[in-house]
Design a protein around this motif. Structure first.
Motif, PDB file in Angstrom:
ATOM      1  N   VAL A  58       0.829  -1.213   0.000  1.00  0.00           N
ATOM      2  CA  VAL A  58       0.000   0.000   0.000  1.00  0.00           C
ATOM      3  C   VAL A  58       0.865   1.266   0.000  1.00  0.00           C
ATOM      4  O   VAL A  58       0.491   2.283   0.570  1.00  0.00           O
ATOM      5  N   GLY A  59       2.013   1.214  -0.644  1.00  0.00           N
ATOM      6  CA  GLY A  59       2.852   2.401  -0.744  1.00  0.00           C
ATOM      7  C   GLY A  59       2.140   3.528  -1.466  1.00  0.00           C
ATOM      8  O   GLY A  59       1.613   3.341  -2.559  1.00  0.00           O
ATOM      9  N   GLY A  60       2.082   4.701  -0.837  1.00  0.00           N
ATOM     10  CA  GLY A  60       1.411   5.850  -1.425  1.00  0.00           C
ATOM     11  C   GLY A  60      -0.095   5.814  -1.358  1.00  0.00           C
ATOM     12  O   GLY A  60      -0.766   6.706  -1.882  1.00  0.00           O
ATOM     13  N   VAL A  61      -0.672   4.799  -0.686  1.00  0.00           N
ATOM     14  CA  VAL A  61      -2.124   4.645  -0.586  1.00  0.00           C
ATOM     15  C   VAL A  61      -2.602   5.190   0.768  1.00  0.00           C
ATOM     16  O   VAL A  61      -1.939   5.014   1.786  1.00  0.00           O
ATOM     17  N   ARG A  62      -3.743   5.859   0.774  1.00  0.00           N
ATOM     18  CA  ARG A  62      -4.344   6.330   2.011  1.00  0.00           C
ATOM     19  C   ARG A  62      -4.957   5.145   2.750  1.00  0.00           C
ATOM     20  O   ARG A  62      -5.781   4.422   2.191  1.00  0.00           O
ATOM     21  N   ILE A  63      -4.546   4.934   4.005  1.00  0.00           N
ATOM     22  CA  ILE A  63      -5.042   3.791   4.771  1.00  0.00           C
ATOM     23  C   ILE A  63      -5.528   4.232   6.144  1.00  0.00           C
ATOM     24  O   ILE A  63      -4.997   5.160   6.749  1.00  0.00           O
ATOM     25  N   ALA A  64      -6.555   3.550   6.628  1.00  0.00           N
ATOM     26  CA  ALA A  64      -7.098   3.798   7.964  1.00  0.00           C
ATOM     27  C   ALA A  64      -6.517   2.749   8.907  1.00  0.00           C
ATOM     28  O   ALA A  64      -7.073   1.668   9.082  1.00  0.00           O
ATOM     29  N   LEU A  65      -5.388   3.072   9.496  1.00  0.00           N
ATOM     30  CA  LEU A  65      -4.693   2.166  10.411  1.00  0.00           C
ATOM     31  C   LEU A  65      -5.131   2.465  11.844  1.00  0.00           C
ATOM     32  O   LEU A  65      -5.298   3.626  12.205  1.00  0.00           O
ATOM     33  N   PRO A  66      -5.323   1.430  12.677  1.00  0.00           N
ATOM     34  CA  PRO A  66      -5.617   1.712  14.092  1.00  0.00           C
ATOM     35  C   PRO A  66      -4.550   2.628  14.684  1.00  0.00           C
ATOM     36  O   PRO A  66      -3.351   2.398  14.492  1.00  0.00           O
ATOM     37  N   TRP A  67      -4.972   3.664  15.394  1.00  0.00           N
ATOM     38  CA  TRP A  67      -4.025   4.685  15.871  1.00  0.00           C
ATOM     39  C   TRP A  67      -2.906   4.086  16.709  1.00  0.00           C
ATOM     40  O   TRP A  67      -1.761   4.554  16.678  1.00  0.00           O
ATOM     41  N   SER A  68      -3.191   3.039  17.468  1.00  0.00           N
ATOM     42  CA  SER A  68      -2.184   2.470  18.358  1.00  0.00           C
ATOM     43  C   SER A  68      -1.070   1.755  17.600  1.00  0.00           C
ATOM     44  O   SER A  68      -0.038   1.407  18.187  1.00  0.00           O
ATOM     45  N   LEU A  69      -1.256   1.523  16.291  1.00  0.00           N
ATOM     46  CA  LEU A  69      -0.237   0.848  15.495  1.00  0.00           C
ATOM     47  C   LEU A  69       0.593   1.824  14.669  1.00  0.00           C
ATOM     48  O   LEU A  69       1.458   1.397  13.904  1.00  0.00           O
ATOM     49  N   PRO A  88       9.310   0.137   4.860  1.00  0.00           N
ATOM     50  CA  PRO A  88      10.053   0.797   3.777  1.00  0.00           C
ATOM     51  C   PRO A  88       9.162   1.531   2.778  1.00  0.00           C
ATOM     52  O   PRO A  88       9.522   2.592   2.291  1.00  0.00           O
ATOM     53  N   SER A  89       8.018   0.960   2.433  1.00  0.00           N
ATOM     54  CA  SER A  89       7.130   1.578   1.455  1.00  0.00           C
ATOM     55  C   SER A  89       5.987   2.252   2.191  1.00  0.00           C
ATOM     56  O   SER A  89       5.000   1.628   2.562  1.00  0.00           O
ATOM     57  N   ARG A  90       6.117   3.553   2.438  1.00  0.00           N
ATOM     58  CA  ARG A  90       5.204   4.236   3.332  1.00  0.00           C
ATOM     59  C   ARG A  90       3.833   4.453   2.707  1.00  0.00           C
ATOM     60  O   ARG A  90       3.712   4.911   1.574  1.00  0.00           O
ATOM     61  N   ALA A  91       2.807   4.108   3.471  1.00  0.00           N
ATOM     62  CA  ALA A  91       1.444   4.464   3.111  1.00  0.00           C
ATOM     63  C   ALA A  91       1.138   5.833   3.713  1.00  0.00           C
ATOM     64  O   ALA A  91       1.935   6.390   4.475  1.00  0.00           O
ATOM     65  N   ILE A  92      -0.005   6.374   3.370  1.00  0.00           N
ATOM     66  CA  ILE A  92      -0.443   7.658   3.921  1.00  0.00           C
ATOM     67  C   ILE A  92      -1.449   7.365   5.025  1.00  0.00           C
ATOM     68  O   ILE A  92      -2.561   6.900   4.750  1.00  0.00           O
ATOM     69  N   LEU A  93      -1.056   7.595   6.258  1.00  0.00           N
ATOM     70  CA  LEU A  93      -1.919   7.280   7.389  1.00  0.00           C
ATOM     71  C   LEU A  93      -2.939   8.386   7.580  1.00  0.00           C
ATOM     72  O   LEU A  93      -2.590   9.556   7.675  1.00  0.00           O
ATOM     73  N   ILE A  94      -4.211   8.022   7.629  1.00  0.00           N
ATOM     74  CA  ILE A  94      -5.253   9.000   7.905  1.00  0.00           C
ATOM     75  C   ILE A  94      -6.003   8.562   9.163  1.00  0.00           C
ATOM     76  O   ILE A  94      -6.146   7.358   9.411  1.00  0.00           O
ATOM     77  N   PRO A  95      -6.467   9.493   9.977  1.00  0.00           N
ATOM     78  CA  PRO A  95      -7.091   9.119  11.259  1.00  0.00           C
ATOM     79  C   PRO A  95      -8.574   8.793  11.151  1.00  0.00           C
ATOM     80  O   PRO A  95      -9.282   8.795  12.145  1.00  0.00           O
ATOM     81  N   GLN A  96      -9.058   8.507   9.943  1.00  0.00           N
ATOM     82  CA  GLN A  96     -10.474   8.192   9.769  1.00  0.00           C
ATOM     83  C   GLN A  96     -10.768   6.728  10.130  1.00  0.00           C
ATOM     84  O   GLN A  96      -9.866   5.926  10.323  1.00  0.00           O
ATOM     85  N   LEU A  97     -12.074   6.409  10.225  1.00  0.00           N
ATOM     86  CA  LEU A  97     -12.491   5.061  10.596  1.00  0.00           C
ATOM     87  C   LEU A  97     -12.212   4.055   9.483  1.00  0.00           C
ATOM     88  O   LEU A  97     -11.781   2.934   9.740  1.00  0.00           O
ATOM     89  N   TYR A  98     -12.473   4.440   8.239  1.00  0.00           N
ATOM     90  CA  TYR A  98     -12.232   3.559   7.105  1.00  0.00           C
ATOM     91  C   TYR A  98     -12.151   4.396   5.841  1.00  0.00           C
ATOM     92  O   TYR A  98     -12.580   5.558   5.816  1.00  0.00           O
ATOM     93  N   VAL A  99     -11.569   3.821   4.799  1.00  0.00           N
ATOM     94  CA  VAL A  99     -11.330   4.600   3.586  1.00  0.00           C
ATOM     95  C   VAL A  99     -11.255   3.659   2.391  1.00  0.00           C
ATOM     96  O   VAL A  99     -10.880   2.490   2.513  1.00  0.00           O
TER      97      VAL A  99
END
Length: 318
Positions: A119-130, A138-149
């Motif tokens: 998911v490099g370059g993809v907006r992802i809804a990751l649990p905040w605690s992770l 290495p391949s950074r995703a874009i973390l967003i604080p939303q519930l799902y995306v």
């Protein structure tokens, strides 16, 4: 419902929608049960419209029969706090899921996708605690604080109770509001939280240890809704340059500070329209909009309806 989830509706045009859910945890785990139960009800109510298949990590790693049609939507589900899965099985499950037209993960499964570089370059809804666990990815995703995306063909949900909102949103996107309403009634669900809603945790818990300057900047925005600060003001107050602040927001929130601030004010306006009797003009002023036309245009661009239509929905519901 955001237009991006409406992109799922064409899946229903070629017969039953085939959905695969891979459970990497326990059957009673909240992320799993909240996701699967609405979909099982949808299958029961619409047997010719939905084919739901569930399996474990080990089962997902097995070869498919030669004539298997595959899936149109596939999700890898992991419970936060559970033991890390076997790496080989996890890779096999990810490869199985990514063959679907739309695919992704729920809960800790979102982190596993990031660690796999899927998911490099993809907006992802990751649990905040992770969030802290992504520092070495290495391949950074874009973390967003939303519930799902949904981002392109990628779906992600932070898990927990949000899995229920996510599942019901998928049902509405695929089969319409009437089926969703029937399932909500069966499950005694009053309201489905939208993907624009944020994970309800303290900012200090979500970003504090990892990025204290980012936490401080967002706190300033949240406490200055009626009289918004400029991006330069926010940067100066937290001791960063404008460019440094923009880099932090882009990396961890997938947005520029000005855009994030605007959406923060608009989400507050939506809440006021739904939960109070303040006039639309008052709500606009309370959220930093001196121009009614600017408020209406910005609100419509984010939510797909005007403040007046939002208020009419509230009145109709009551």
């Amino acid at each position: 419902m955001p237009n991006s989830f409406a992109n799922l509706s064409p899946l229903t045009q070629a017969g039953p929608v085939r959905v695969l859910l891979v459970n990497a945890g326990e059957a009673e785990a909240l992320s799993w049960s909240a996701l699967v139960q609405p979909l099982r009800l949808a299958q029961r109510l619409l047997p010719d419209g939905l084919q739901l298949e569930v399996c474990t990590l080990a089962q997902a790693a097995q070869p498919l029969p030669e004539q298997h049609p595959g899936w149109q939507l596939a999700l890898l589900v992991g419970e936060e706090g559970a033991r890390d899965p076997d790496p080989a099985l996890c890779r096999a499950a990810i490869e199985r899921c990514r063959q679907a037209a739309f695919w992704g993960a729920v809960g800790a499964g979102v982190l596993w996708l990031a660690e796999a570089g899927a998911v490099g370059g993809v907006r992802i809804a990751l649990p905040w605690s992770l969030y802290a666990d992504t520092e070495d990815v290495p391949s950074r995703a874009i973390l967003i604080p939303q519930l799902y995306v949904i981002d392109g063909r990628h779906l992600s949900c932070c898990g927990g109770a949000a899995s229920l909102d996510f599942s019901l949103t998928l049902i509405e996107a695929l089969f319409g509001a009437a089926l969703q309403a029937e399932i909500k009634e069966a499950l005694c669900v009053e309201r489905v939280r939208g993907p624009e809603e944020r994970q309800r945790v303290a900012l200090q818990a979500r970003f504090g240890a990892l990025q204290p300057k980012l936490s401080e900047a967002v706190t300033l925005m949240e406490t200055n809704i009626e009289e918004p600060l400029s991006t330069d003001d926010v940067a100066n107050l937290v001791g960063l340059s404008r460019r440094q602040l923009e880099r932090l927001f882009k990396q961890y929130l997938g947005s520029l500070p000005s855009r994030y601030y605007l959406e923060l004010r608009l989400r507050r306006a939506r809440q006021l329209l739904r939960e109070t009797n303040h006039s639309i003009v008052q709500v606009g002023l309370m959220c930093g909009f001196s121009s009614g036309s600017h408020f209406s245009t910005a609100f419509g661009a984010l939510f797909g309806n005007t403040p007046r239509e939002e208020r009419q929905r509230k009145l109709a519901a009551s």
